[in-house]
Scaffold this motif. Sequence first.
Motif, PDB file in Angstrom:
ATOM      1  N   ALA A 138       1.110  -1.238  -0.223  1.00  0.00           N
ATOM      2  CA  ALA A 138       0.157  -0.401   0.095  1.00  0.00           C
ATOM      3  C   ALA A 138       0.802   1.838  -0.609  1.00  0.00           C
ATOM      4  CB  ALA A 138      -1.045   0.224   0.644  1.00  0.00           C
ATOM      5  N   SER A 139       1.954   1.615   0.894  1.00  0.00           N
ATOM      6  CA  SER A 139       3.471   2.482   0.888  1.00  0.00           C
ATOM      7  C   SER A 139       3.546   2.637  -0.458  1.00  0.00           C
ATOM      8  CB  SER A 139       4.136   2.197   2.236  1.00  0.00           C
ATOM      9  OG  SER A 139       4.805   3.128   2.110  1.00  0.00           O
ATOM     10  N   PHE A 140       3.932   1.551  -1.351  1.00  0.00           N
ATOM     11  CA  PHE A 140       4.876   1.533  -2.213  1.00  0.00           C
ATOM     12  C   PHE A 140       3.670   2.148  -3.317  1.00  0.00           C
ATOM     13  CE2 PHE A 140       6.135  -0.520  -5.925  1.00  0.00           C
ATOM     14  CZ  PHE A 140       7.095  -0.360  -6.252  1.00  0.00           C
ATOM     15  N   SER A 141       2.635   2.029  -3.211  1.00  0.00           N
ATOM     16  CA  SER A 141       1.264   2.342  -4.257  1.00  0.00           C
ATOM     17  C   SER A 141       1.520   4.060  -4.323  1.00  0.00           C
ATOM     18  CB  SER A 141       0.233   2.016  -4.189  1.00  0.00           C
ATOM     19  OG  SER A 141       0.149   0.569  -4.789  1.00  0.00           O
ATOM     20  N   GLU A 142       1.254   3.860  -2.266  1.00  0.00           N
ATOM     21  CA  GLU A 142       1.110   5.602  -2.798  1.00  0.00           C
ATOM     22  C   GLU A 142       2.355   6.398  -3.622  1.00  0.00           C
ATOM     23  OE1 GLU A 142      -1.419   5.947   1.498  1.00  0.00           O
ATOM     24  OE2 GLU A 142       0.592   5.978   1.716  1.00  0.00           O
ATOM     25  N   GLY A 143       3.961   5.899  -3.426  1.00  0.00           N
ATOM     26  CA  GLY A 143       4.861   6.441  -3.527  1.00  0.00           C
ATOM     27  C   GLY A 143       4.679   6.702  -5.206  1.00  0.00           C
ATOM     28  N   LEU A 144       4.327   5.807  -5.767  1.00  0.00           N
ATOM     29  CA  LEU A 144       4.203   5.552  -7.248  1.00  0.00           C
ATOM     30  C   LEU A 144       3.397   7.022  -7.791  1.00  0.00           C
ATOM     31  CD1 LEU A 144       4.451   1.737  -8.022  1.00  0.00           C
ATOM     32  CD2 LEU A 144       6.266   3.055  -7.746  1.00  0.00           C
ATOM     33  N   LEU A 145       2.020   6.309  -7.402  1.00  0.00           N
ATOM     34  CA  LEU A 145       1.342   7.196  -7.649  1.00  0.00           C
ATOM     35  C   LEU A 145       2.289   8.782  -7.120  1.00  0.00           C
ATOM     36  CD1 LEU A 145      -1.790   5.472  -7.173  1.00  0.00           C
ATOM     37  CD2 LEU A 145      -0.554   6.115  -9.230  1.00  0.00           C
ATOM     38  N   LEU A 146       2.190   9.283  -6.000  1.00  0.00           N
ATOM     39  CA  LEU A 146       2.978  11.279  -5.228  1.00  0.00           C
ATOM     40  C   LEU A 146       4.006  11.002  -6.656  1.00  0.00           C
ATOM     41  CD1 LEU A 146       3.303  12.945  -3.819  1.00  0.00           C
ATOM     42  CD2 LEU A 146       4.497  11.649  -2.085  1.00  0.00           C
ATOM     43  N   ALA A 157      -7.087   1.836  -5.775  1.00  0.00           N
ATOM     44  CA  ALA A 157      -7.733   2.705  -4.925  1.00  0.00           C
ATOM     45  C   ALA A 157      -7.490   3.556  -4.654  1.00  0.00           C
ATOM     46  CB  ALA A 157      -7.918   1.600  -3.101  1.00  0.00           C
ATOM     47  N   LEU A 158      -6.484   4.146  -5.179  1.00  0.00           N
ATOM     48  CA  LEU A 158      -5.261   5.200  -4.602  1.00  0.00           C
ATOM     49  C   LEU A 158      -5.551   6.074  -5.900  1.00  0.00           C
ATOM     50  CD1 LEU A 158      -2.326   4.055  -3.281  1.00  0.00           C
ATOM     51  CD2 LEU A 158      -3.913   5.170  -1.664  1.00  0.00           C
ATOM     52  N   LYS A 159      -6.280   5.696  -6.797  1.00  0.00           N
ATOM     53  CA  LYS A 159      -6.171   6.888  -8.077  1.00  0.00           C
ATOM     54  C   LYS A 159      -7.287   7.449  -7.908  1.00  0.00           C
ATOM     55  CE  LYS A 159      -3.454   3.747 -11.492  1.00  0.00           C
ATOM     56  NZ  LYS A 159      -3.758   2.804 -11.927  1.00  0.00           N
ATOM     57  N   THR A 160      -7.503   8.953  -9.076  1.00  0.00           N
ATOM     58  CA  THR A 160      -8.545   9.791  -8.894  1.00  0.00           C
ATOM     59  C   THR A 160      -9.940   9.234  -8.764  1.00  0.00           C
ATOM     60  OG1 THR A 160      -6.261  11.332 -10.003  1.00  0.00           O
ATOM     61  CG2 THR A 160      -9.125  12.051  -9.690  1.00  0.00           C
ATOM     62  N   LYS A 161      -9.859   8.749 -10.139  1.00  0.00           N
ATOM     63  CA  LYS A 161     -11.265   8.205  -9.996  1.00  0.00           C
ATOM     64  C   LYS A 161     -11.860   7.595  -8.923  1.00  0.00           C
ATOM     65  CE  LYS A 161      -8.980   4.111 -12.842  1.00  0.00           C
ATOM     66  NZ  LYS A 161      -9.291   3.010 -13.315  1.00  0.00           N
ATOM     67  N   GLN A 200     -10.757   7.898  -5.987  1.00  0.00           N
ATOM     68  CA  GLN A 200     -11.226   8.593  -4.951  1.00  0.00           C
ATOM     69  C   GLN A 200     -12.212   9.554  -4.884  1.00  0.00           C
ATOM     70  OE1 GLN A 200      -8.450   9.251  -1.912  1.00  0.00           O
ATOM     71  NE2 GLN A 200      -8.404   7.135  -3.284  1.00  0.00           N
ATOM     72  N   ASN A 201     -12.521   9.829  -5.997  1.00  0.00           N
ATOM     73  CA  ASN A 201     -13.930  10.093  -6.298  1.00  0.00           C
ATOM     74  C   ASN A 201     -14.881  10.441  -5.730  1.00  0.00           C
ATOM     75  OD1 ASN A 201     -12.233  12.986  -6.788  1.00  0.00           O
ATOM     76  ND2 ASN A 201     -12.148  12.962  -9.169  1.00  0.00           N
ATOM     77  N   THR A 202     -14.780   8.723  -6.435  1.00  0.00           N
ATOM     78  CA  THR A 202     -15.798   8.126  -6.620  1.00  0.00           C
ATOM     79  C   THR A 202     -17.012   7.690  -4.343  1.00  0.00           C
ATOM     80  OG1 THR A 202     -15.049   6.894  -8.120  1.00  0.00           O
ATOM     81  CG2 THR A 202     -17.688   5.982  -6.903  1.00  0.00           C
ATOM     82  N   GLU A 203     -15.134   7.323  -3.869  1.00  0.00           N
ATOM     83  CA  GLU A 203     -15.405   7.513  -2.212  1.00  0.00           C
ATOM     84  C   GLU A 203     -15.818   8.848  -1.450  1.00  0.00           C
ATOM     85  OE1 GLU A 203     -15.207   3.923  -1.073  1.00  0.00           O
ATOM     86  OE2 GLU A 203     -14.735   3.835  -3.267  1.00  0.00           O
ATOM     87  N   ASN A 204     -15.384   9.540  -1.948  1.00  0.00           N
ATOM     88  CA  ASN A 204     -15.548  11.083  -1.639  1.00  0.00           C
ATOM     89  C   ASN A 204     -17.561  11.427  -1.627  1.00  0.00           C
ATOM     90  OD1 ASN A 204     -13.034  10.732  -0.478  1.00  0.00           O
ATOM     91  ND2 ASN A 204     -12.053  11.831  -1.602  1.00  0.00           N
ATOM     92  N   GLN A 205     -17.661  10.652  -2.765  1.00  0.00           N
ATOM     93  CA  GLN A 205     -19.176  11.470  -3.643  1.00  0.00           C
ATOM     94  C   GLN A 205     -20.298  10.898  -1.923  1.00  0.00           C
ATOM     95  OE1 GLN A 205     -19.762  10.274  -7.294  1.00  0.00           O
ATOM     96  NE2 GLN A 205     -18.633  11.641  -7.894  1.00  0.00           N
TER      97      GLN A 205
END
Length: 347
Positions: free
Chosen positions: A235-243, A336-340, A342-347
Amino acid sequence: MTSLVNSSHFAIHRLPSSFSTAIATHFNSPRFSRHIFNVSVSSQPQQQGIETPPRVGFLGLGIMGSPMAQNLIKAGVDLTVWNRTKSKCDALITLGAKYKSSPEEVAASCDLTFAMLADPQSAMDVACGKYGVANGMGPGKGYVDVSTVDVDTSKLINGHIKSTGALFLEAPVSGSKKPAEDGQLIFLTAGDRNLYETAAPLLDIMGKSKFYLGDVGNGAAMKLVVNMIMGSMMASFSEGLLLSEKVGLDPKVLVEVISQGAINAPMYTTKGPSMIKSHYPTAFPLKHQQKDLRLALGLAESVSQSIPIAAAANELYKVAKSHGYSDEDFSAVIEALKTKFQNTENQ
Ligand SMILES: NC(=O)C1=CN([C@@H]2O[C@H](COP(=O)(O)OP(=O)(O)OC[C@H]3O[C@@H](n4cnc5c(N)ncnc54)[C@H](OP(=O)(O)O)[C@@H]3O)[C@@H](O)[C@H]2O)C=CC1
Ligand SMILES: O=CCCC(=O)O
């Protein structure tokens, strides 16, 4: 909890260079014979000094079970298989495996039976349900469950198997599809020490090392702690790749930088390049990683240990599951960290 045993005396056993050498060595070993199970081997008269090799069962032929069973067959083991979806037995039958139509029949016809099942529920069903392993067990037999389950489930299965007079060993594995294919798994065993010794030559065919950790439950606990760490790392590696990408860096270079430093792990170098391309060829299904995090949270709860990082990672895997990534590799958690999403989760 019983103190964990990890002496170098029995922790590491390396395979001989070829399976044929391995199995010849194993079958010549006095501890690897059906005599150890006190089984009446045949109605035919036995030649003096010749021991009949044990009959081995294998239940659960998914991503891990199939290559593990295949390695046993290739090593010359007399193997009988069963899988809920029968078609997954076909390739192994072609290679020489026998087939029985229920876990009970496999256990009844074998001296030692392995199981590699999805989760606690399936492990319980196969071991203790109708036509389950326990019905075919008895004195002189052994059951080795290599599935990843929680401590309580393993103890329950142990109780059912032991009540028949048979022996029980839990032996979950570290290592994924490729190590399973290459016979390079790491077994985290606990339970009956005699069964551990008896099963050792078979574990050596499927793995590169094995730990004997004492009482039933310790193997399950060790496996859950390892996979809790792995799930959080991914999960942390995923955050790093996207950031890195968001701030204008090349994530491929990030993977290269990581590979040369103190936080290097094979997981990053093998999975990073395909994650960058949004490809997740399944080695370890994401649904199983989320199961392991859920079970690790239960383990932590049982001893009032706080594991907030694993808890946060678990939420991420749940989001990925809810978006259809259950059967993809667990590296798909990055989705799960991608914007599409994240936006869905925040709606
Ligand atoms: N893949 C990996 O990298 C690793 C996985 N593990 C653990 O090993 C276990 C197996 O993993 P893996 O092979 O990847 O998983 P798969 O999902 O590929 O295989 C699961 C197996 O369980 C069987 N199964 C599921 N539900 C039931 C049920 N109710 N009754 C009977 N059989 C059932 C499946 O049968 P069917 O074919 O009919 O669906 C299949 O044989 C899991 O506990 C996993 O956490 C451990 C280390 C690595
Ligand atoms: O349970 C899965 C473990 C996967 C691995 O150790 O690479």
